[in-house]
Design an enzyme around this catalytic site. Structure first.
Site, PDB file in Angstrom:
ATOM      1  N   SER A 281      12.083   5.815 -17.304  1.00  0.00           N
ATOM      2  CA  SER A 281      12.496   5.958 -18.696  1.00  0.00           C
ATOM      3  C   SER A 281      13.784   6.750 -18.775  1.00  0.00           C
ATOM      4  CB  SER A 281      11.414   6.666 -19.506  1.00  0.00           C
ATOM      5  OG  SER A 281      11.902   6.998 -20.792  1.00  0.00           O
TER       6      SER A 281
ATOM      7  N   HIS B  48      13.279   1.417 -18.668  1.00  0.00           N
ATOM      8  CA  HIS B  48      12.466   1.615 -19.866  1.00  0.00           C
ATOM      9  C   HIS B  48      13.302   2.380 -20.885  1.00  0.00           C
ATOM     10  CE1 HIS B  48       8.630   1.784 -22.021  1.00  0.00           C
ATOM     11  NE2 HIS B  48       8.997   3.000 -22.401  1.00  0.00           N
TER      12      HIS B  48
ATOM     13  N   ASP C  77      13.327   3.988 -24.581  1.00  0.00           N
ATOM     14  CA  ASP C  77      12.505   4.456 -25.694  1.00  0.00           C
ATOM     15  C   ASP C  77      13.356   4.567 -26.957  1.00  0.00           C
ATOM     16  OD1 ASP C  77       9.883   4.926 -24.504  1.00  0.00           O
ATOM     17  OD2 ASP C  77      10.903   6.438 -23.300  1.00  0.00           O
TER      18      ASP C  77
ATOM     19  N   MET D  93      13.332   5.626 -30.832  1.00  0.00           N
ATOM     20  CA  MET D  93      12.571   6.432 -31.796  1.00  0.00           C
ATOM     21  C   MET D  93      13.366   6.558 -33.089  1.00  0.00           C
ATOM     22  SD  MET D  93      11.272   9.491 -29.296  1.00  0.00           S
ATOM     23  CE  MET D  93      10.677   9.156 -27.640  1.00  0.00           C
TER      24      MET D  93
ATOM     25  N   HIS E  31      11.052  -0.199 -25.786  1.00  0.00           N
ATOM     26  CA  HIS E  31       9.837   0.281 -26.456  1.00  0.00           C
ATOM     27  C   HIS E  31      10.211   0.805 -27.842  1.00  0.00           C
ATOM     28  CE1 HIS E  31       6.395   3.513 -26.388  1.00  0.00           C
ATOM     29  NE2 HIS E  31       6.194   2.586 -27.298  1.00  0.00           N
TER      30      HIS E  31
ATOM     31  N   MET F 150       9.437   2.559 -30.905  1.00  0.00           N
ATOM     32  CA  MET F 150       8.570   3.509 -31.600  1.00  0.00           C
ATOM     33  C   MET F 150       9.148   3.704 -32.994  1.00  0.00           C
ATOM     34  SD  MET F 150       7.664   6.229 -28.579  1.00  0.00           S
ATOM     35  CE  MET F 150       9.050   5.888 -27.493  1.00  0.00           C
TER      36      MET F 150
ATOM     37  N   MET G 134      -0.188   4.063 -24.243  1.00  0.00           N
ATOM     38  CA  MET G 134       0.411   5.389 -24.283  1.00  0.00           C
ATOM     39  C   MET G 134      -0.617   6.401 -23.788  1.00  0.00           C
ATOM     40  SD  MET G 134       3.545   5.168 -25.212  1.00  0.00           S
ATOM     41  CE  MET G 134       3.808   6.958 -25.313  1.00  0.00           C
TER      42      MET G 134
ATOM     43  N   ASP H   6       2.458   4.677 -20.025  1.00  0.00           N
ATOM     44  CA  ASP H   6       3.600   5.548 -20.282  1.00  0.00           C
ATOM     45  C   ASP H   6       3.117   6.908 -20.750  1.00  0.00           C
ATOM     46  OD1 ASP H   6       5.943   6.785 -21.030  1.00  0.00           O
ATOM     47  OD2 ASP H   6       6.503   5.319 -22.551  1.00  0.00           O
TER      48      ASP H   6
END
Length: 217
Positions: free
Chosen positions: A7, A32, A34, A36, A65, A67, A136, A174
């Site tokens: 990540s 990966h 992330d 957000m 990913h 979120m 998660m 993760d």
């Protein structure tokens, strides 16, 4: 064989290109990323421009990913930027099945993530259409958290459900994955391992990735 997905949340963003090339040379399979939004989770991270920048420097799979709430408003932008896998949260969308089909219609693999306390049964009707489920194993929003123990049984239950409904399903995990617990997680049925701090903050990331593979062969 497992797939390793470092990540970049744990990387040095001032040297992002170097950090991505480093994990590629070290033998990682996925990057990966992330995303957000400050709403679904407290933090705000990156958007499509960063995905596009990473896409320009690597041929590794970009595992994005999301979120974020209302992911349907942003899915296309991330796929256009180069995402190979788009993962949305079951908890963050009202129309889960619609968004799964939308991701696939745009040519990306569709994944759904579950927060630690979300039951795997919420995916029962869409599981056959998924390419991957992300469990998660920490509460999303922050790096460096400790692995939540009950997630091992959750992974095991999901693997059993997938074997009956979608045997080719990838199970990604993760949160808090280290050399101390990766064997347990893989033995439970996971085959895609996200690791941020345990790789990027280690003294020798390449050696850490190699050791993770050796421990799960």
């Amino acid at each position: 064989m497992i797939k390793i997905a470092p990540s970049i949340l744990a990387s040095d963003f001032s040297r992002l290109g170097e950090e991505v090339r480093m994990i590629e040379e070290a033998g990682a399979d996925y990057v990966h990323i992330d995303v957000m939004d400050g709403r679904f989770v407290p933090n705000i991270t990156v958007g499509p421009p960063v995905v596009l920048a990473v896409r320009k420097i690597t041929n590794m799979v970009l595992d994005v990913h999301l979120m974020i709430v209302e992911p349907d408003k942003h899915i296309k932008s991330f796929i256009d930027a180069g995402a190979d896998i788009v993962c949305i949260h079951q908890e963050a969308t009202v129309h889960l099945e619609r968004n799964i089909q939308y991701i696939k219609s745009l040519g990306a693999k569709a994944a759904v993530s579950l927060n630690p306390a979300t039951d795997i049964d919420t995916l029962k009707y869409v599981l056959p259409d998924l390419d991957m489920v992300l469990i998660m194993s920490v509460n999303p929003g922050f790096g460096g958290q400790k692995y939540i123990k009950f997630c091992t049984e959750k992974i095991r239950s999901l693997r059993k459900m997938a074997d009956a409904m979608n045997p080719g399903l990838d199970i990604e995990v993760d949160g808090g994955i280290t050399l101390d617990n990766i064997s347990e997680v893989v033995a439970a049925g996971a085959n895609v391992i996200v690791a941020g701090s345990s790789i990027y903050k280690s003294k020798n990331p390449a050696k850490t990735i190699k050791k993770m593979r050796e421990m799960t062969d």
